[in-house]
Design an enzyme around this catalytic site. Structure first.
Site, mmCIF file in Angstrom:
data_model
loop_
_atom_site.group_PDB
_atom_site.id
_atom_site.type_symbol
_atom_site.label_atom_id
_atom_site.label_comp_id
_atom_site.label_asym_id
_atom_site.label_seq_id
_atom_site.Cartn_x
_atom_site.Cartn_y
_atom_site.Cartn_z
ATOM 1 N N ASP A 63 4.175 1.988 10.118
ATOM 2 C CA ASP A 63 2.803 1.509 10.334
ATOM 3 C C ASP A 63 1.932 1.781 9.110
ATOM 4 O O ASP A 63 2.091 2.805 8.444
ATOM 5 C CB ASP A 63 2.225 2.215 11.576
ATOM 6 C CG ASP A 63 1.004 1.492 12.125
ATOM 7 O OD1 ASP A 63 0.692 0.383 11.654
ATOM 8 O OD2 ASP A 63 0.360 2.050 13.035
ATOM 9 N N HIS A 79 3.053 -5.672 3.174
ATOM 10 C CA HIS A 79 4.376 -5.777 3.803
ATOM 11 C C HIS A 79 5.489 -5.737 2.744
ATOM 12 O O HIS A 79 6.552 -5.180 2.972
ATOM 13 C CB HIS A 79 4.467 -7.060 4.632
ATOM 14 C CG HIS A 79 3.531 -7.048 5.810
ATOM 15 N ND1 HIS A 79 3.428 -5.976 6.673
ATOM 16 C CD2 HIS A 79 2.639 -7.970 6.271
ATOM 17 C CE1 HIS A 79 2.525 -6.233 7.610
ATOM 18 N NE2 HIS A 79 2.026 -7.436 7.381
ATOM 19 N N LEU A 94 26.190 4.867 7.621
ATOM 20 C CA LEU A 94 24.915 4.837 8.355
ATOM 21 C C LEU A 94 24.876 3.572 9.195
ATOM 22 O O LEU A 94 25.191 2.479 8.705
ATOM 23 C CB LEU A 94 23.740 4.831 7.368
ATOM 24 C CG LEU A 94 22.344 4.595 7.977
ATOM 25 C CD1 LEU A 94 21.902 5.791 8.819
ATOM 26 C CD2 LEU A 94 21.304 4.326 6.889
HETATM 27 C C1 FPP Z 1 2.867 -2.332 10.456
HETATM 28 O O1 FPP Z 1 1.822 -2.339 9.554
HETATM 29 C C2 FPP Z 1 4.037 -2.992 9.916
HETATM 30 C C3 FPP Z 1 4.533 -4.178 10.348
HETATM 31 C C4 FPP Z 1 3.927 -4.962 11.439
HETATM 32 C C5 FPP Z 1 5.713 -4.797 9.737
HETATM 33 C C6 FPP Z 1 6.724 -3.854 9.126
HETATM 34 C C7 FPP Z 1 7.478 -4.641 8.143
HETATM 35 C C8 FPP Z 1 7.933 -4.171 6.972
HETATM 36 C C9 FPP Z 1 7.870 -2.762 6.582
HETATM 37 C C10 FPP Z 1 8.510 -5.117 5.991
HETATM 38 C C11 FPP Z 1 9.776 -5.765 6.401
HETATM 39 C C12 FPP Z 1 10.879 -4.805 6.657
HETATM 40 C C13 FPP Z 1 12.172 -5.025 6.360
HETATM 41 C C14 FPP Z 1 13.188 -4.039 6.841
HETATM 42 C C15 FPP Z 1 12.602 -6.192 5.555
HETATM 43 P P1 FPP Z 1 0.482 -3.079 9.962
HETATM 44 O O2 FPP Z 1 0.500 -4.441 9.355
HETATM 45 O O3 FPP Z 1 0.299 -3.047 11.432
HETATM 46 O O4 FPP Z 1 -0.552 -2.173 9.232
HETATM 47 P P2 FPP Z 1 -2.043 -1.816 9.676
HETATM 48 O O5 FPP Z 1 -1.943 -1.097 10.990
HETATM 49 O O6 FPP Z 1 -2.501 -0.928 8.568
HETATM 50 O O7 FPP Z 1 -2.783 -3.124 9.752
#
Ligand code: FPP
Length: 247
Positions: free
Chosen positions: A29, A46, A140
């Protein structure tokens, strides 16, 4: 013996001195806030988050963790603006194609949990191909949760139980667990969430019944091996009771 073959701790007691969790789940997050703090579009948050995921996978393998489940795209994430959904699925497509060789070389077996059929056919093909190519990995086990929601998973399992005509008299927790997307996998011992938020957000609801939770005040794109080491250290200090008193 591979770390994956180690049985999960199943009796009360401290996780113990240098205990390494068998299965770690991470709610990644803070990508959006990381980007906003830099005046960047969320998509770049992201992208930096995907690099952090790569570091975390490497660190988990180094630490001897047997199973790592990353929450990359929730069932609810479909409701984000179309350009953000597009950026996220684009990243998945890119990484699925570019990282397969590295995963094979590093002995990492990739599995996707969640409703993969909600993605387009090209992404589904890329997922299937990546899973097949890495199927022999033993160092893993990496699960990436995509279009995943714990409640949807439980409802799907209940439907399967009905469709298969399972006898209510014999349906127990073990039999129900075999109907979930995590069939055959150990339950998570440790769930980590970054960015300071303290919620499960529909992640591994059934499976995390006895998990320890560690909330870390770091935005996901800033996540380093040392943060994972800190979370493992905190896990090792916890007393696990599984609902019973330790002797
Ligand atoms: C939360 O941050 C994160 C996500 C909704 C997406 C997670 C995706 C990645 C880390 C990239 C893709 C991963 C792989 C394995 C290819 P948020 O956008 O909710 O952040 P915020 O709460 O600060 O708005």
């Amino acid at each position: 013996m591979s770390a994956a073959a180690k049985p999960a701790a199943a009796s009360p007691g401290t996780a113990g001195g240098d205990a390494v969790p068998v299965h770690v789940g991470i709610i990644m997050d803070g990508n959006g806030r990381w980007a906003a703090a830099r005046g960047l579009p969320r998509a770049l948050g992201h992208k930096a988050g995907a690099e952090a995921a790569r570091r975390a996978i490497e660190a988990a393998a180094e630490a001897g963790i047997g199973w790592l489940t990353l929450f990359a795209f929730s069932s609810e994430n479909w409701r984000r603006p179309a350009d953000e959904v597009h950026a996220l699925t684009g990243l998945m497509r890119l990484y699925l194609r570019s990282e397969v060789k590295t995963l094979v070389r590093e002995g990492i077996r990739l599995r996707i949990i969640g409703e993969r059929e909600r993605f387009g056919p090209d992404l589904v093909r890329a997922i299937d191909a990546a899973e097949a190519a890495t199927a022999e990995g033993r160092r893993l086990n990496l699960n990436v949760a995509l279009s995943y929601g714990g409640r949807a998973e439980i409802v799907a399992a209940a439907k399967r139980a009905l469709e298969q005509g399972l006898d209510p008299a014999t349906l127990d927790e073990a039999a129900f667990g075999r109907l979930l997307s995590t069939d055959g996998m150990p339950d998570p011992d440790l769930i980590i969430r970054t960015s300071g938020e303290q919620r499960l957000s529909n992640f591994l609801l059934w499976q995390s019944a006895y998990a320890e939770f560690v909330f870390q005040d770091v935005l996901w794109p800033d996540y380093e091996a040392r943060h994972l080491a800190e979370a493992i250290g905190e896990f090792a200090r916890r007393e696990r009771r599984y609902g019973v008193r330790a002797a």
